[in-house]
Write a protein that holds these residues in place. Structure first.
Motif, PDB file in Angstrom:
ATOM      1  N   LEU A 285       0.826  -1.205   0.000  1.00 32.73           N
ATOM      2  CA  LEU A 285       0.000   0.000   0.000  1.00 32.73           C
ATOM      3  C   LEU A 285       0.864   1.260   0.000  1.00 32.73           C
ATOM      4  O   LEU A 285       0.513   2.268  -0.627  1.00 32.73           O
ATOM      5  N   ALA A 286       2.010   1.194   0.699  1.00 33.85           N
ATOM      6  CA  ALA A 286       2.902   2.350   0.787  1.00 33.85           C
ATOM      7  C   ALA A 286       3.491   2.729  -0.566  1.00 33.85           C
ATOM      8  O   ALA A 286       3.912   3.876  -0.767  1.00 33.85           O
ATOM      9  N   GLU A 287       3.519   1.787  -1.479  1.00 36.07           N
ATOM     10  CA  GLU A 287       4.064   2.054  -2.807  1.00 36.07           C
ATOM     11  C   GLU A 287       3.093   2.826  -3.691  1.00 36.07           C
ATOM     12  O   GLU A 287       3.464   3.299  -4.766  1.00 36.07           O
ATOM     13  N   ASN A 288       1.850   2.961  -3.233  1.00 30.44           N
ATOM     14  CA  ASN A 288       0.830   3.656  -4.017  1.00 30.44           C
ATOM     15  C   ASN A 288       0.639   5.072  -3.498  1.00 30.44           C
ATOM     16  O   ASN A 288       0.344   5.280  -2.324  1.00 30.44           O
ATOM     17  N   SER A 289       0.788   6.041  -4.377  1.00 33.64           N
ATOM     18  CA  SER A 289       0.653   7.437  -3.966  1.00 33.64           C
ATOM     19  C   SER A 289      -0.781   7.766  -3.567  1.00 33.64           C
ATOM     20  O   SER A 289      -1.024   8.623  -2.718  1.00 33.64           O
ATOM     21  N   LYS A 290      -1.762   7.071  -4.173  1.00 34.88           N
ATOM     22  CA  LYS A 290      -3.165   7.280  -3.845  1.00 34.88           C
ATOM     23  C   LYS A 290      -3.777   5.962  -3.389  1.00 34.88           C
ATOM     24  O   LYS A 290      -4.301   5.184  -4.189  1.00 34.88           O
ATOM     25  N   ILE A 291      -3.698   5.714  -2.077  1.00 28.87           N
ATOM     26  CA  ILE A 291      -4.209   4.458  -1.538  1.00 28.87           C
ATOM     27  C   ILE A 291      -5.705   4.325  -1.787  1.00 28.87           C
ATOM     28  O   ILE A 291      -6.223   3.224  -1.990  1.00 28.87           O
ATOM     29  N   GLU A 292      -6.421   5.454  -1.802  1.00 30.40           N
ATOM     30  CA  GLU A 292      -7.873   5.399  -1.995  1.00 30.40           C
ATOM     31  C   GLU A 292      -8.242   4.754  -3.324  1.00 30.40           C
ATOM     32  O   GLU A 292      -9.307   4.135  -3.463  1.00 30.40           O
ATOM     33  N   ASP A 293      -7.362   4.865  -4.330  1.00 30.16           N
ATOM     34  CA  ASP A 293      -7.629   4.222  -5.618  1.00 30.16           C
ATOM     35  C   ASP A 293      -7.541   2.704  -5.506  1.00 30.16           C
ATOM     36  O   ASP A 293      -8.239   1.974  -6.214  1.00 30.16           O
ATOM     37  N   VAL A 294      -6.659   2.226  -4.620  1.00 33.09           N
ATOM     38  CA  VAL A 294      -6.496   0.786  -4.421  1.00 33.09           C
ATOM     39  C   VAL A 294      -7.774   0.190  -3.838  1.00 33.09           C
ATOM     40  O   VAL A 294      -8.166  -0.939  -4.168  1.00 33.09           O
ATOM     41  N   LEU A 295      -8.423   0.929  -2.961  1.00 29.88           N
ATOM     42  CA  LEU A 295      -9.609   0.420  -2.279  1.00 29.88           C
ATOM     43  C   LEU A 295     -10.725   0.058  -3.256  1.00 29.88           C
ATOM     44  O   LEU A 295     -11.558  -0.799  -2.955  1.00 29.88           O
ATOM     45  N   GLU A 296     -10.737   0.708  -4.392  1.00 31.71           N
ATOM     46  CA  GLU A 296     -11.800   0.479  -5.377  1.00 31.71           C
ATOM     47  C   GLU A 296     -11.402  -0.579  -6.411  1.00 31.71           C
ATOM     48  O   GLU A 296     -12.219  -0.949  -7.257  1.00 31.71           O
ATOM     49  N   ASN A 297     -10.177  -1.069  -6.335  1.00 31.89           N
ATOM     50  CA  ASN A 297      -9.663  -1.987  -7.353  1.00 31.89           C
ATOM     51  C   ASN A 297      -9.595  -3.406  -6.783  1.00 31.89           C
ATOM     52  O   ASN A 297      -8.648  -3.777  -6.109  1.00 31.89           O
ATOM     53  N   GLU A 298     -10.625  -4.187  -7.043  1.00 32.32           N
ATOM     54  CA  GLU A 298     -10.710  -5.540  -6.474  1.00 32.32           C
ATOM     55  C   GLU A 298      -9.541  -6.413  -6.900  1.00 32.32           C
ATOM     56  O   GLU A 298      -8.966  -7.146  -6.098  1.00 32.32           O
ATOM     57  N   TYR A 299      -9.172  -6.335  -8.166  1.00 33.88           N
ATOM     58  CA  TYR A 299      -8.080  -7.171  -8.685  1.00 33.88           C
ATOM     59  C   TYR A 299      -6.759  -6.836  -7.991  1.00 33.88           C
ATOM     60  O   TYR A 299      -6.058  -7.737  -7.513  1.00 33.88           O
TER      61      TYR A 299
END
Length: 314
Positions: free
Chosen positions: A266-280
């Motif tokens: 998660l720390a590698e992602n500048s926008k963690i909120e985008d990860v939350l919406e990406n099931e894959y």
């Protein structure tokens, strides 16, 4: 890459040698570095992340030993504190299935004092709260809550692991539940064991438990299920991510390796909120974290068993 601050206890695990789960029969012990937040910090660092440990140890040989271990693992210990109270100790026995029995002798971890200068460091970072001893009182508990508030005001991503220990909360489970709820409702990510999810939600059914936690406010819920993998729940999906098959020798640190690996990704992602919406993407992150946790159980001791990037990628 975001910085990850791991807040909580660092202690000595005296692990019983050559016996089963009954500590009363143990005669020989090996000295190991322990404490869930410290293990998580090491897991993140071993995987190439930028981790900081925030906690207190005694100004004694055990405290020196512990900080040296973290430093050797390239965890930033500049925010750790030393105090006059003796370093916290835990005595651990392991049965043939790798399950553990704990007895604590609490000391310096409870003496962590609040440092207002950390607030500025928390800007857009990740704060991980491991709560094995943090909710038992002492200045640590007050400091813990203040850092949670600081993190929220600085747009930090909040991760919470209750690290429930039966021996620490006998006949006080209701207090533990109440104190954990105040963190769950403010956290973006909560990691539970099956026992913790049921205890803290009051629900036997895991889907009902996850619904309860989401209604409290947490966005991502992961429930580790051992060899069955990990349940992943968000507002958009609910699924079990399988793990790899291993023969466990010691489950110490498996959950810490899991959450450390997940936070490092998660720390590698500048926008963690985008990860939350990406099931894959999130499912793949959990699968990799499952692998990290499983690998950790194949050897004895938590920190020395944590996987490297090379081992995870093999």
């Amino acid at each position: 890459m975001k910085k990850v601050f791991c807040i909580g206890e660092l202690l000595i695990d005296f692990v019983a040698e050559n016996q089963g789960k009954d500590l009363s029969k143990a005669k020989e012990f090996s000295k190991k570095a322990g404490g869930a937040p410290a293990n998580v910090a090491c897991a993140i660092s071993k995987l190439g992340g930028d981790s900081f440990f925030v906690g207190a140890v005694g100004d004694d040989p055990f405290g020196t030993f512990l900080l040296r271990i973290l430093e050797n693992e390239k965890v930033d210990i500049s925010l750790a504190q030393k105090c006059d109270t003796f370093t916290t100790l835990a005595f651990v026995s392991i049965d043939e299935d790798g399950e553990r029995d704990f007895v604590f002798s609490r000391g310096a971890d409870k003496e962590l004092t609040y440092d207002s200068s950390l607030k500025s460091k928390f800007e857009n970072s990740i704060l991980h709260f491991g709560a094995a001893t943090a909710l038992l009182g002492g200045t640590l508990e007050e400091t813990y809550s203040r850092y949670l508030f600081d993190g929220l005001t600085k747009n930090a991503f909040i991760s919470f692991d209750p690290n429930y220990r039966v021996d620490l909360w006998k006949n006080k489970e209701d207090v533990f539940i109440r104190k954990c709820h105040s963190f769950i409702e403010k956290s973006h990510l909560c990691k539970f064991s099956l026992e913790e999810a049921q205890l803290l939600s009051g629900k036997e059914n895991l889907e009902d438990a996850c619904k309860f936690f989401h209604e409290m406010g947490t966005q991502i819920i992961v429930v580790t299920l051992g060899s069955e993998g990990t349940l992943l729940s968000t507002s958009n999906f609910y699924k079990t991510i399988p793990s790899i098959k291993v023969t466990p020798k010691d489950t110490t640190g498996a959950g810490d390796a899991f959450i450390g690996c997940l936070l490092q990704q998660l720390a590698e992602n500048s926008k963690i909120e985008d990860v939350l919406e990406n099931e894959y993407l999130l499912s793949n992150m959990v699968a990799r974290a499952n692998k990290a946790g499983a690998i950790t159980t194949e050897n004895f001791g938590a920190i020395e068993s944590l996987p490297t990037v090379q081992l995870l990628d093999s």
